[in-house]
Design a protein around this motif. Structure first.
Motif, short mmCIF file in Angstrom:
data_model
loop_
_atom_site.label_atom_id
_atom_site.label_comp_id
_atom_site.label_asym_id
_atom_site.label_seq_id
_atom_site.Cartn_x
_atom_site.Cartn_y
_atom_site.Cartn_z
N GLY A 50 0.79 -1.22 0.00
CA GLY A 50 0.00 0.00 0.00
C GLY A 50 0.82 1.27 0.00
O GLY A 50 0.62 2.14 -0.87
N PRO A 51 1.76 1.45 0.95
CA PRO A 51 2.55 2.69 0.97
C PRO A 51 3.33 2.94 -0.32
O PRO A 51 3.38 4.07 -0.81
CB PRO A 51 3.49 2.46 2.16
CG PRO A 51 2.75 1.54 3.06
CD PRO A 51 2.01 0.62 2.14
N ALA A 52 3.93 1.89 -0.89
CA ALA A 52 4.68 2.06 -2.13
C ALA A 52 3.76 2.44 -3.28
O ALA A 52 4.09 3.29 -4.11
CB ALA A 52 5.44 0.78 -2.47
N ALA A 53 2.58 1.82 -3.33
CA ALA A 53 1.62 2.13 -4.39
C ALA A 53 1.15 3.57 -4.29
O ALA A 53 1.06 4.29 -5.29
CB ALA A 53 0.43 1.17 -4.32
N PHE A 54 0.84 4.04 -3.06
CA PHE A 54 0.39 5.41 -2.88
C PHE A 54 1.49 6.40 -3.26
O PHE A 54 1.23 7.45 -3.84
CB PHE A 54 -0.06 5.65 -1.45
CG PHE A 54 -1.49 5.27 -1.19
CD1 PHE A 54 -2.53 5.96 -1.81
CD2 PHE A 54 -1.81 4.23 -0.35
CE1 PHE A 54 -3.85 5.60 -1.59
CE2 PHE A 54 -3.12 3.87 -0.12
CZ PHE A 54 -4.15 4.55 -0.75
N ARG A 55 2.73 6.07 -2.92
CA ARG A 55 3.83 6.99 -3.21
C ARG A 55 4.01 7.14 -4.73
O ARG A 55 4.13 8.25 -5.25
CB ARG A 55 5.13 6.50 -2.58
CG ARG A 55 6.34 7.33 -2.99
CD ARG A 55 7.61 6.89 -2.28
NE ARG A 55 8.77 7.56 -2.85
CZ ARG A 55 9.11 8.82 -2.62
NH1 ARG A 55 8.36 9.55 -1.82
NH2 ARG A 55 10.18 9.36 -3.17
N LEU A 56 4.06 6.02 -5.44
CA LEU A 56 4.23 6.08 -6.89
C LEU A 56 3.04 6.77 -7.56
O LEU A 56 3.21 7.54 -8.51
CB LEU A 56 4.42 4.68 -7.46
CG LEU A 56 5.73 3.98 -7.08
CD1 LEU A 56 5.72 2.52 -7.54
CD2 LEU A 56 6.93 4.72 -7.68
N SER A 57 1.84 6.52 -7.04
CA SER A 57 0.66 7.17 -7.58
C SER A 57 0.73 8.68 -7.37
O SER A 57 0.38 9.47 -8.26
CB SER A 57 -0.61 6.62 -6.92
OG SER A 57 -1.76 7.30 -7.37
#
Length: 276
Positions: free
Chosen positions: A189-196
């Motif tokens: 989740g955190p990595a996905a939100f950051r890239l988004s």
């Protein structure tokens, strides 16, 4: 400026400032708002895309340290070292943004043609269908579970960039689509939100530029109304980002998409029956 125009501009800026941070389409909700206030589908689409500039400014100010760190990586970008450690995020942003542009411009032209050709009721109902489809994507990605990947690849960038392009359609959430695709690809989740998030800034600037170029200026609004709407979206977006990002982690927003989509279908059907 008439009081009605002032209130519509303020309301539009507030809606954009709040909904942009949620994985439910701010553009879809703004398009429904403008259509309900009597604007054509084509104008509603252009206005909702234009107001992404406000929340792009808010996000840039709020995440200025993250952007500074990312920009240092972009300035040191080298083609031969693309997607290697230390160069992966700049490569991801570059390739995904280019892909979004290549896929998004034809989709925008298609959306404008459709919005100008359909009635207000059909337009609102179409937004409802896309909201529900966004909810399906998010619900499915929730069921996949969290991954452990860290470094994005070229294929990741192409897939996410193409998915982000579909957010040009009112009712499709940019953050919802990009985050969902990244979860499908194995990021937590955190990595996905950051890239988004990193993708949101060039995407917001690109959407605004596309609308302004297509309309030859501000889309069907005066300079004063545009300034009020943009100012409201910047201030509300900046003040609410902490609160709403926290809510995103606790509330199943796929259910919100389903609910809003169902209401849009119902409302669009009523307008069609009545004769709108």
């Amino acid at each position: 400026m008439a009081w009605r125009e002032l209130l519509v501009a303020l309301l539009a800026g507030i809606v954009q400032g709040v909904f942009e941070w949620l994985p439910i389409s701010s553009q879809g909700n703004l398009s429904m708002l403008f259509t309900a206030l009597g604007e054509s589908g084509e104008t509603a689409l252009a206005l909702s895309l234009f107001l992404h500039l406000g929340t792009t400014i808010a996000a840039t100010v709020y995440y200025r340290e993250d952007i500074r760190a990312a920009s240092e990586g972009i300035s040191a970008w080298r083609p031969r070292a693309a997607f290697a450690a230390g160069n992966a995020e700049p490569s991801f942003v570059l390739i995904a943004s280019v892909t979004t542009g290549l896929v998004g411009v034809p989709l925008y032209l298609l959306a404008v043609d459709l919005a100008s050709a359909v009635s207000g009721g059909v337009f609102v109902a179409g937004v409802g269908v896309l909201l529900i489809l966004t909810g399906v994507v998010q619900r499915t990605s929730d069921a996949v579970g969290l991954g452990e990947r860290e470094l994005p690849t070229f294929a990741d960038a192409v897939f996410v960039g193409a998915a982000q392009a579909f957010a040009i359609l009112p009712g499709v959430s940019r953050s919802g689509m990009t985050t969902s695709v990244l979860l499908f690809e194995g990021y937590d989740g955190p990595a996905a939100f950051r890239l988004s998030f990193l993708l949101s800034i060039p995407a917001g600037l690109g959407a605004t530029a596309l609308v302004v170029l297509d309309a030859g200026g501000l889309p069907e609004i005066g300079v004063a109304a545009g300034a009020i709407a943009l100012t409201a979206s910047v201030l509300v977006g900046y003040l609410t980002i902490d609160l709403l990002l926290g809510v995103v982690k606790r509330v199943p927003f796929w259910a919100v998409c389903f609910g809003l989509g169902a209401l849009a279908l119902l409302g669009g059907g009523v307008v069609i029956v009545v004769g709108g």
